[in-house]
Design an enzyme around this catalytic site. Structure first.
Site, PDB file in Angstrom:
ATOM      1  N   LYS A 115      77.902  14.106   1.012  1.00 40.26           N
ATOM      2  CA  LYS A 115      79.143  15.113   0.292  1.00 40.26           C
ATOM      3  C   LYS A 115      79.748  14.173  -0.830  1.00 40.26           C
ATOM      4  O   LYS A 115      79.939  15.304  -2.053  1.00 40.26           O
ATOM      5  CB  LYS A 115      79.988  15.265   1.595  1.00 40.26           C
ATOM      6  CG  LYS A 115      79.278  15.901   2.777  1.00 40.26           C
ATOM      7  CD  LYS A 115      80.544  16.350   4.051  1.00 40.26           C
ATOM      8  CE  LYS A 115      79.990  16.756   5.384  1.00 40.26           C
ATOM      9  NZ  LYS A 115      80.767  17.332   6.035  1.00 40.26           N
TER      10      LYS A 115
ATOM     11  N   GLN B  44      85.824  14.353   8.725  1.00 35.90           N
ATOM     12  CA  GLN B  44      83.853  14.442   9.215  1.00 35.90           C
ATOM     13  C   GLN B  44      84.481  14.500  10.826  1.00 35.90           C
ATOM     14  O   GLN B  44      84.875  13.416  11.542  1.00 35.90           O
ATOM     15  CB  GLN B  44      83.817  13.635   9.052  1.00 35.90           C
ATOM     16  CG  GLN B  44      82.077  13.141   9.200  1.00 35.90           C
ATOM     17  CD  GLN B  44      81.098  14.539   8.820  1.00 35.90           C
ATOM     18  OE1 GLN B  44      80.813  14.759   7.389  1.00 35.90           O
ATOM     19  NE2 GLN B  44      80.572  14.680   9.492  1.00 35.90           N
TER      20      GLN B  44
ATOM     21  N   ASP C  35      86.102  23.796   4.722  1.00 36.47           N
ATOM     22  CA  ASP C  35      84.640  23.464   6.319  1.00 36.47           C
ATOM     23  C   ASP C  35      84.748  24.728   6.924  1.00 36.47           C
ATOM     24  O   ASP C  35      84.081  24.828   7.283  1.00 36.47           O
ATOM     25  CB  ASP C  35      85.314  22.163   7.438  1.00 36.47           C
ATOM     26  CG  ASP C  35      84.299  21.314   7.209  1.00 36.47           C
ATOM     27  OD1 ASP C  35      82.961  21.355   6.202  1.00 36.47           O
ATOM     28  OD2 ASP C  35      84.349  20.190   7.898  1.00 36.47           O
TER      29      ASP C  35
END
Ligand code: NAP
Length: 299
Positions: A54, A98, A121
């Site tokens: 990422k 994460q 997200d």
């Protein structure tokens, strides 16, 4: 005739090139580009490799990128305070924590602590609610379902009036993609059936699908004889089915018997190289969207 392959690797290239142009335009207009922080707690090897990818993708696009690594034993209170710091940072437009988090931290508390405006997200209940309402309300779509929908649309598959069958009802894939495909609007307008472990006669549902989306995590679950001729098949499953003795790397397989399914389907995604590369791409797309919104609304 063998099915057309919908390559996530190729689509990722196209979308990232589009985003790169947007970042250049943004910097010319506002003097700065998108800002993304990736927060990694602990040293889970899979999480490290996801975060590394990422960060690399964000830096290649010219983002202002902060990789904030925290020790495994960080308290929930300190993690929430860190998130609040980034919620208030005008140079940060996207906050990514994460998952999974260590057991002593409540994931729901962390997800809801992220400002819905920076929730790239798309997991915050506010954004999931807006996704369900649809239309102008939609802010950030969760990344894997957004990637699936993008693949369907970019592959030229007609969605309006199509029978869509989704295998799986998880909060991160099955449920959201079912809602999204049934919405009123472009890239949707489908008639959706969501199936799961309690569904009777899975095969008969799959056989009706013009678009079959499979997210069960069971290798080879969908048999070629369950696929309608010419259907578009999106295989979300990522299953480790062995180890390559030469490279030591995991051998991955989807939820669909790919080689046989290709003989029946019209279009199909491979594993790996299908939905997988689209998830991070959509994270980048959400961050660019957030940056345009924040910079355009800055006082
Ligand atoms: P999950 O939370 O484990 O959910 C699996 C779903 O599939 C459940 O709803 C389950 O039904 C259903 N299911 C399982 N076995 C079934 C069967 N035999 N018949 C019918 N339904 C069945 O999984 P997930 O997080 O959605 O992930 C699914 C797969 O996608 C995994 O392989 C995962 O690695 C992969 N994935 C890939 C990406 C990516 O490529 N970027 C992202 C996310 C997930 P019940 O609800 O009844 O238990």
């Amino acid at each position: 005739m063998s099915a057309e392959i919908i390559s996530g690797t190729q689509m990722r290239k196209e979308i990232l090139a589009e985003l790169e142009r947007e970042v250049v335009e943004m910097k010319e207009k506002y003097g700065k580009g998108p800002g993304l922080v990736t927060i990694l707690v602990g040293e889970n090897p899979a999480s490290i490799s996801y975060v590394t990818l990422k960060v690399k993708t964000a830096l290649n696009l010219g983002f202002h990128e902060i990789q904030d690594n925290q020790a495994e034993d960080i308290s929930e209170e300190d993690l929430l305070a860190l998130i609040e710091k980034y919620n208030n940072d005008p140079d940060i437009h996207g906050i990514l924590v994460q998952l999974p988090l260590p057991k002593h931290i409540n994931e729901d508390a962390v997800i809801t602590a992220i400002s819905p405006d920076k929730d790239v997200d798309g997991f915050h209940p506010v954004n999931l609610g807006k996704m369900v309402i649809g239309g102008d309300q939609v802010r950030y779509l969760p990344c894997t379902p957004a990637g699936i929908q993008e693949m369907i649309v970019r592959s030229g598959t007609e969605t309006s009036g199509a029978e869509v069958v989704v295998v799986g009802r998880s909060n991160i894939v099955g449920k959201p993609i079912s809602v999204m495909m049934g919405q009123k609007g472009p890239g949707a307008n489908s008639t959706v059936t969501m199936v799961h472990t309690r569904t009777q006669d899975l095969a008969s549902h799959c056989k009706r699908a013009d678009i079959l989306i499979v997210a069960a995590g069971v290798p080879g679950l969908v048999k070629p004889e369950w696929i309608k001729k010419g259907a578009t098949v999106i295989d979300v499953g990522v299953n480790r089915v062995g180890v390559n003795e030469e490279t030591g790397k995991a051998i991955l397989s989807g939820d669909v018997d790919y080689e046989e399914a290709r003989k029946v389907a019209g279009k199909i995604t491979p594993v790996p190289g299908g939905v997988g590369p689209m998830t991070i791409t959509m994270l980048m797309k959400n961050t660019v969207k957030s940056a345009w919104w924040h910079l355009g609304n800055a006082k």
